[in-house]
Design a protein around this motif. Structure first.
Motif, PDB file in Angstrom:
ATOM      1  N   LYS A 171     114.793 -42.349  54.389  1.00  0.00           N
ATOM      2  CA  LYS A 171     113.428 -41.840  54.586  1.00  0.00           C
ATOM      3  C   LYS A 171     113.457 -40.365  54.979  1.00  0.00           C
ATOM      4  CE  LYS A 171     111.815 -46.453  55.985  1.00  0.00           C
ATOM      5  NZ  LYS A 171     113.115 -47.130  56.039  1.00  0.00           N
ATOM      6  N   LEU A 172     114.421 -40.015  55.845  1.00  0.00           N
ATOM      7  CA  LEU A 172     114.566 -38.602  56.218  1.00  0.00           C
ATOM      8  C   LEU A 172     114.936 -37.758  55.003  1.00  0.00           C
ATOM      9  CD1 LEU A 172     116.512 -38.839  59.607  1.00  0.00           C
ATOM     10  CD2 LEU A 172     114.097 -38.277  59.290  1.00  0.00           C
ATOM     11  N   LYS A 173     115.869 -38.253  54.203  1.00  0.00           N
ATOM     12  CA  LYS A 173     116.303 -37.500  53.030  1.00  0.00           C
ATOM     13  C   LYS A 173     115.123 -37.223  52.092  1.00  0.00           C
ATOM     14  CE  LYS A 173     121.098 -39.126  52.945  1.00  0.00           C
ATOM     15  NZ  LYS A 173     122.094 -39.970  52.238  1.00  0.00           N
ATOM     16  N   TYR A 174     114.220 -38.171  51.982  1.00  0.00           N
ATOM     17  CA  TYR A 174     113.104 -38.013  51.041  1.00  0.00           C
ATOM     18  C   TYR A 174     111.965 -37.191  51.639  1.00  0.00           C
ATOM     19  CZ  TYR A 174     109.644 -39.238  47.489  1.00  0.00           C
ATOM     20  OH  TYR A 174     108.709 -39.176  46.492  1.00  0.00           O
ATOM     21  N   TRP A 175     111.482 -37.588  52.833  1.00  0.00           N
ATOM     22  CA  TRP A 175     110.247 -36.967  53.323  1.00  0.00           C
ATOM     23  C   TRP A 175     110.470 -35.647  54.055  1.00  0.00           C
ATOM     24  CZ3 TRP A 175     109.672 -42.450  52.827  1.00  0.00           C
ATOM     25  CH2 TRP A 175     108.651 -42.805  51.934  1.00  0.00           C
ATOM     26  N   LEU A 176     111.601 -35.433  54.683  1.00  0.00           N
ATOM     27  CA  LEU A 176     111.852 -34.104  55.254  1.00  0.00           C
ATOM     28  C   LEU A 176     111.887 -33.060  54.145  1.00  0.00           C
ATOM     29  CD1 LEU A 176     114.562 -34.540  58.057  1.00  0.00           C
ATOM     30  CD2 LEU A 176     112.086 -34.335  58.308  1.00  0.00           C
ATOM     31  N   GLY A 187      85.515 -58.325  52.576  1.00  0.00           N
ATOM     32  CA  GLY A 187      84.824 -57.568  53.620  1.00  0.00           C
ATOM     33  C   GLY A 187      84.463 -56.159  53.203  1.00  0.00           C
ATOM     34  N   GLY A 188      84.704 -55.821  51.934  1.00  0.00           N
ATOM     35  CA  GLY A 188      84.334 -54.508  51.434  1.00  0.00           C
ATOM     36  C   GLY A 188      85.392 -53.446  51.645  1.00  0.00           C
ATOM     37  N   GLY A 189      86.595 -53.846  52.051  1.00  0.00           N
ATOM     38  CA  GLY A 189      87.677 -52.892  52.250  1.00  0.00           C
ATOM     39  C   GLY A 189      88.602 -52.826  51.059  1.00  0.00           C
ATOM     40  N   ASP A 190      89.661 -52.052  51.222  1.00  0.00           N
ATOM     41  CA  ASP A 190      90.619 -51.863  50.137  1.00  0.00           C
ATOM     42  C   ASP A 190      92.031 -52.005  50.698  1.00  0.00           C
ATOM     43  OD1 ASP A 190      91.584 -51.317  47.600  1.00  0.00           O
ATOM     44  OD2 ASP A 190      91.637 -49.163  47.933  1.00  0.00           O
ATOM     45  N   MET A 191      92.860 -52.737  49.982  1.00  0.00           N
ATOM     46  CA  MET A 191      94.248 -52.913  50.385  1.00  0.00           C
ATOM     47  C   MET A 191      95.104 -53.000  49.136  1.00  0.00           C
ATOM     48  SD  MET A 191      96.057 -56.059  52.493  1.00  0.00           S
ATOM     49  CE  MET A 191      95.443 -55.560  54.104  1.00  0.00           C
ATOM     50  N   ILE A 192      96.266 -52.371  49.164  1.00  0.00           N
ATOM     51  CA  ILE A 192      97.215 -52.449  48.056  1.00  0.00           C
ATOM     52  C   ILE A 192      98.350 -53.368  48.464  1.00  0.00           C
ATOM     53  CG2 ILE A 192      98.868 -51.161  46.650  1.00  0.00           C
ATOM     54  CD1 ILE A 192      97.103 -48.694  47.050  1.00  0.00           C
ATOM     55  N   VAL A 193      98.664 -54.344  47.624  1.00  0.00           N
ATOM     56  CA  VAL A 193      99.829 -55.209  47.831  1.00  0.00           C
ATOM     57  C   VAL A 193     100.874 -54.849  46.788  1.00  0.00           C
ATOM     58  CG1 VAL A 193     100.708 -57.580  47.827  1.00  0.00           C
ATOM     59  CG2 VAL A 193      98.476 -57.082  48.855  1.00  0.00           C
ATOM     60  N   LEU A 194     102.086 -54.561  47.251  1.00  0.00           N
ATOM     61  CA  LEU A 194     103.159 -54.115  46.365  1.00  0.00           C
ATOM     62  C   LEU A 194     104.352 -55.063  46.483  1.00  0.00           C
ATOM     63  CD1 LEU A 194     104.145 -51.805  44.431  1.00  0.00           C
ATOM     64  CD2 LEU A 194     105.129 -50.719  46.469  1.00  0.00           C
ATOM     65  N   LEU A 202     113.929 -47.640  50.882  1.00  0.00           N
ATOM     66  CA  LEU A 202     112.763 -46.761  50.783  1.00  0.00           C
ATOM     67  C   LEU A 202     113.194 -45.321  51.054  1.00  0.00           C
ATOM     68  CD1 LEU A 202     109.761 -46.449  50.322  1.00  0.00           C
ATOM     69  CD2 LEU A 202     109.398 -46.862  52.766  1.00  0.00           C
ATOM     70  N   GLY A 203     112.911 -44.446  50.101  1.00  0.00           N
ATOM     71  CA  GLY A 203     113.368 -43.063  50.157  1.00  0.00           C
ATOM     72  C   GLY A 203     114.404 -42.752  49.101  1.00  0.00           C
ATOM     73  N   MET A 204     115.034 -43.806  48.564  1.00  0.00           N
ATOM     74  CA  MET A 204     115.954 -43.599  47.451  1.00  0.00           C
ATOM     75  C   MET A 204     115.148 -43.408  46.170  1.00  0.00           C
ATOM     76  SD  MET A 204     118.861 -46.468  48.371  1.00  0.00           S
ATOM     77  CE  MET A 204     119.890 -46.016  46.967  1.00  0.00           C
ATOM     78  N   ALA A 255     111.122 -46.332  41.330  1.00  0.00           N
ATOM     79  CA  ALA A 255     109.704 -46.662  41.242  1.00  0.00           C
ATOM     80  C   ALA A 255     109.135 -47.108  42.592  1.00  0.00           C
ATOM     81  CB  ALA A 255     109.494 -47.752  40.196  1.00  0.00           C
ATOM     82  N   TYR A 256     109.942 -47.807  43.384  1.00  0.00           N
ATOM     83  CA  TYR A 256     109.461 -48.288  44.687  1.00  0.00           C
ATOM     84  C   TYR A 256     109.086 -47.126  45.601  1.00  0.00           C
ATOM     85  CZ  TYR A 256     110.032 -50.238  49.443  1.00  0.00           C
ATOM     86  OH  TYR A 256     109.883 -50.574  50.757  1.00  0.00           O
ATOM     87  N   THR A 257     110.007 -46.196  45.787  1.00  0.00           N
ATOM     88  CA  THR A 257     109.717 -45.026  46.633  1.00  0.00           C
ATOM     89  C   THR A 257     108.542 -44.232  46.075  1.00  0.00           C
ATOM     90  OG1 THR A 257     112.000 -44.854  47.428  1.00  0.00           O
ATOM     91  CG2 THR A 257     110.668 -42.855  47.517  1.00  0.00           C
ATOM     92  N   SER A 258     108.496 -44.076  44.756  1.00  0.00           N
ATOM     93  CA  SER A 258     107.408 -43.315  44.133  1.00  0.00           C
ATOM     94  C   SER A 258     106.047 -43.954  44.400  1.00  0.00           C
ATOM     95  CB  SER A 258     107.641 -43.189  42.627  1.00  0.00           C
ATOM     96  OG  SER A 258     108.812 -42.430  42.371  1.00  0.00           O
TER      97      SER A 258
END
Length: 323
Positions: free
Chosen positions: A125-130, A281-288, A301-303, A306-309
């Motif tokens: 995660k550090l490698k990707y988002w930093l 309830g009128g909300g929005d949620m993404i299930v992956l 996650l961060g590698m 498609a998952y990280t993207s």
């Protein structure tokens, strides 16, 4: 052949068959006993091998990450947000950032183990988002038996208030905060997102990494793992208070829920049920859903892939200015 001879032959054959059956039974019983004794004899070495593997994994997870090697010029600060030793966070800051977006990460570990510095939790995660200019914060919180699940969520709520109040002092934007958690940490961030009043102010979005506990009363009402009793106790009112689905309102922070399609306890079913309630309830949620193990959902996650993207696309969309 006389009737007498036939009768004698019949009983002789029956006797041979019976004796053979008894011999076969004795053979299988002796085999099982031998295997059991061999297992007992080998139990010591097996325990030693398991212990060695666990110690090797712990050592690997405890390796100190050179944040400067990951992102040149980056630095790490450790901050306390409470009086308890576990009420602390590591703040990873890229070089020369001002008003940077912030990701706050909450580790898992069955509400009783885990640490903010675990390599598998933060390295990729550090490698990707930093590298993308984000400040990345990894949070510790009180663990069982010092605090049960709801009280742990209160700790993370306090950590979020600290981040939002102090983000400018380390180059962050308090209005550009994303919350993320894995396993028990995923339950915690889902609960806070469902009931953001626990924090006091909202944030932009939440990434829930493979929690099997969306409805605490449902989990506790069926056969479950023993550590759930430690985390949630026997009080049904507490179950509701600590349950993301039961606490959700239309004021909730939008969530992306990542779930493992490999797990036998089927967290994707929990995620779909939660999404159905949110949608109604009128909300929005993404299930992956992901064809990854529980551990891989966190560690990978961060590698690149498609998952990280997909997760990054959700984060980016939540950080865009409101139209």
């Amino acid at each position: 052949m006389s009737l007498k001879t036939l009768t004698l032959n019949f009983y002789r054959n029956i006797s041979e068959i019976t004796n053979t059956g008894l011999m076969m039974k004795r053979f299988w019983i002796l085999s099982i006993v031998a295997a059991f004794l061999a297992g007992v004899a080998d139990a010591g070495p097996v325990r030693e091998r398991l212990k060695a593997r666990l110690e090797a994994k712990k050592a690997a997870e405890s390796q100190v990450i050179d944040v400067g090697a990951i992102s040149p010029g980056a630095r790490k600060l450790t901050k306390s947000y409470g009086d308890h030793p576990q009420q602390a966070m590591d703040v990873y800051i890229p070089a020369k950032v001002t008003s940077a977006p912030v990701i706050v990460m909450v580790h898992g570990g069955a509400w009783k183990i885990g640490d903010k510095a675990n390599t598998g939790l933060i390295e990729n995660k550090l490698k990707y988002w930093l590298g993308k200019g984000y400040i990345f914060i990894s949070v510790n919180y009180r663990l069982l038996p010092d605090a049960m699940a709801y009280e742990q969520a209160q700790d993370v709520a306090a950590a979020m208030r600290y981040v939002q109040s102090n983000a400018p002092s380390f180059g962050g934007n308090p209005d550009q905060v994303i919350l993320m958690g894995h396993s028990a940490g995923a339950h915690i961030v889902a609960l806070l997102s469902s009931n953001p009043a626990m924090v006091g102010t909202n944030w932009r979005g939440t990434v829930v990494l493979d929690s099997a506990v969306m409805s605490v009363p449902a989990i506790m009402g069926r056969r479950h793992l023993g550590f759930y009793d430690e985390a949630f106790g026997a009080d049904k009112a507490y179950w509701v208070k600590a349950s993301p689905m039961d606490q959700w309102t239309p004021q909730a922070v939008p969530m992306m829920v990542v779930c493992s399609s490999q797990r036998k306890d089927k967290p994707c079913g929990e995620a779909d049920a939660f999404k159905a309630k949110v949608t109604k309830g009128g909300g929005d949620m993404i299930v992956l859903p992901q064809n990854l193990t529980h551990e891989e959902i966190n560690r990978t996650l961060g590698m690149p892939g498609a998952y990280t993207s997909a997760v990054d696309a959700f984060i980016t969309s939540r950080l865009k200015p409101a139209p």
